[in-house]
Design an enzyme around this catalytic site. Structure first.
Site, PDB file in Angstrom:
ATOM      1  N   PRO A 151       0.778  -1.347  -0.173  1.00  0.00           N
ATOM      2  CG  PRO A 151      -0.113  -1.081   1.890  1.00  0.00           C
ATOM      3  CD  PRO A 151       0.482  -1.919   1.327  1.00  0.00           C
ATOM      4  CG  ASN A 152      -0.258   4.303   1.170  1.00  0.00           C
ATOM      5  OD1 ASN A 152      -1.210   4.973   0.637  1.00  0.00           O
ATOM      6  ND2 ASN A 152      -0.359   4.070   2.481  1.00  0.00           N
TER       7      ASN A 152
ATOM      8  NE  ARG B  10       4.362   6.748   1.296  1.00  0.00           N
ATOM      9  CZ  ARG B  10       4.421   5.724   1.918  1.00  0.00           C
ATOM     10  NH1 ARG B  10       5.001   4.641   1.246  1.00  0.00           N
ATOM     11  NH2 ARG B  10       4.055   5.428   3.061  1.00  0.00           N
TER      12      ARG B  10
ATOM     13  CE1 TYR C 169       8.945   5.204   2.950  1.00  0.00           C
ATOM     14  CE2 TYR C 169       7.332   6.977   3.182  1.00  0.00           C
ATOM     15  CZ  TYR C 169       7.891   5.685   3.419  1.00  0.00           C
ATOM     16  OH  TYR C 169       7.376   5.147   4.798  1.00  0.00           O
TER      17      TYR C 169
ATOM     18  CG  ASN D 225       8.187  -1.995   0.450  1.00  0.00           C
ATOM     19  OD1 ASN D 225       7.862  -2.117   1.602  1.00  0.00           O
ATOM     20  ND2 ASN D 225       8.953  -0.947   0.084  1.00  0.00           N
TER      21      ASN D 225
ATOM     22  CB  ALA E 197       1.385   0.205   6.424  1.00  0.00           C
TER      23      ALA E 197
ATOM     24  CD  GLU F 164      11.395  -7.191   5.270  1.00  0.00           C
ATOM     25  OE1 GLU F 164      10.142  -6.900   5.449  1.00  0.00           O
ATOM     26  OE2 GLU F 164      12.325  -7.111   6.255  1.00  0.00           O
TER      27      GLU F 164
ATOM     28  CG  HIS G 190      11.080  -2.393   4.604  1.00  0.00           C
ATOM     29  ND1 HIS G 190       9.770  -2.359   4.377  1.00  0.00           N
ATOM     30  CD2 HIS G 190      11.398  -3.590   5.023  1.00  0.00           C
ATOM     31  CE1 HIS G 190       9.186  -3.421   4.924  1.00  0.00           C
ATOM     32  NE2 HIS G 190      10.065  -4.170   5.725  1.00  0.00           N
TER      33      HIS G 190
ATOM     34  CB  SER H  19      12.397   4.622   5.217  1.00  0.00           C
ATOM     35  OG  SER H  19      11.427   3.629   5.726  1.00  0.00           O
TER      36      SER H  19
ATOM     37  NE  ARG I 176      10.113   6.357   8.585  1.00  0.00           N
ATOM     38  CZ  ARG I 176       9.074   5.984   7.775  1.00  0.00           C
ATOM     39  NH1 ARG I 176       9.139   5.052   6.944  1.00  0.00           N
ATOM     40  NH2 ARG I 176       8.121   6.862   7.809  1.00  0.00           N
TER      41      ARG I 176
ATOM     42  NE  ARG J 111       6.890   4.342  10.094  1.00  0.00           N
ATOM     43  CZ  ARG J 111       5.893   4.447   9.082  1.00  0.00           C
ATOM     44  NH1 ARG J 111       5.441   3.513   8.382  1.00  0.00           N
ATOM     45  NH2 ARG J 111       5.112   5.607   9.270  1.00  0.00           N
TER      46      ARG J 111
HETATM   47  C1  DQA Z   1       8.230   1.287   3.934  1.00  0.00           C
HETATM   48  C2  DQA Z   1       7.976   1.321   5.633  1.00  0.00           C
HETATM   49  C3  DQA Z   1       6.946   1.050   6.100  1.00  0.00           C
HETATM   50  O1  DQA Z   1       6.987   1.518   7.269  1.00  0.00           O
HETATM   51  C4  DQA Z   1       5.871   1.959   5.543  1.00  0.00           C
HETATM   52  O2  DQA Z   1       4.649   1.904   6.184  1.00  0.00           O
HETATM   53  C5  DQA Z   1       5.996   2.129   4.025  1.00  0.00           C
HETATM   54  C6  DQA Z   1       7.075   2.067   3.251  1.00  0.00           C
HETATM   55  C7  DQA Z   1       9.644   1.521   3.154  1.00  0.00           C
HETATM   56  O3  DQA Z   1       9.773   1.103   2.220  1.00  0.00           O
HETATM   57  O4  DQA Z   1      10.179   2.167   3.823  1.00  0.00           O
HETATM   58  O5  DQA Z   1       4.707   2.241   3.182  1.00  0.00           O
HETATM   59  O6  DQA Z   1       7.714  -0.237   3.700  1.00  0.00           O
END
Ligand code: DQA
Length: 161
Positions: free
Chosen positions: A9-10, A17, A22, A73, A76, A97, A99, A101, A106, A110
């Site tokens: 998501p996102n 964003r 990011y 990835n 969330a 996996e 990420h 960030s 953080r 997270r």
């Molecule tokens: C994320 C880190 C997650 O905590 C966050 O909710 C994301 C992106 C990252 O790629 O750093 O949406 O997975």
């Protein structure tokens, strides 16, 4: 050999964003770079993005018998989803996996990671470049798997001779 890239998501909002967290690259640009690298290395690659948890579970299940590697990835859902964790565990496909960030630096929520314990490895905090690192890692894993399979086949043939 086929790699499936699953984006949660996102991540369709990359480039819009929180650029300070990011970066400025859009998801399409990241995928274009991954596609180039896959083509150079004769690997098939498929991309999938969804904002829905169940669709991630469905996609992981579809990988069974179809893909030799997963790069995910879960965004969330990383911090909450036992369903995604169980799906990764169920298919037993090497999974990396990513990420963008550094989730360890953080917010405390997270730092909870449901996915990492069932993944082969994690790439964290390298920005969008992390996807390229994951591709390199996945190719290495696949080469090792192919070499192990070839060695096993050679042993079997030697026993039958
Ligand atoms: C994320 C880190 C997650 O905590 C966050 O909710 C994301 C992106 C990252 O790629 O750093 O949406 O997975």
């Amino acid at each position: 050999m086929k790699i499936v890239v699953i984006q949660g998501p996102n991540l369709n909002m990359l480039g819009i964003r929180e650029q300070q967290v990011y970066g400025a690259m859009k998801l399409e640009q990241i995928h274009a770079q991954m596609k180039d690298f896959a083509t150079q290395n004769n690997v098939e690659i498929e991309f999938f993005q969804t904002n829905l948890e169940g669709e991630i579970v469905d996609k992981i299940q579809e990988c069974y018998g179809d893909a030799q590697g997963i790069i995910i990835n879960a965004a969330a859902y990383t911090h909450t989803s036992i369903a995604i964790r169980d799906a990764i565990s169920a298919v037993s496909i090497p999974t990396i996996e990513v990420h963008i960030s550094n989730i360890h630096r953080r917010e405390d929520f997270r730092k909870v990671n449901m996915i990492a314990p069932v993944c082969t490895s994690s790439v964290v905090g390298f920005g969008p470049f992390g996807y390229h690192l994951a591709m390199m890692g996945m190719l290495q894993i696949m080469q090792e798997m192919q070499a192990a399979k070839a060695a096993q086949e050679a042993r079997t043939q030697a026993l039958q001779a």
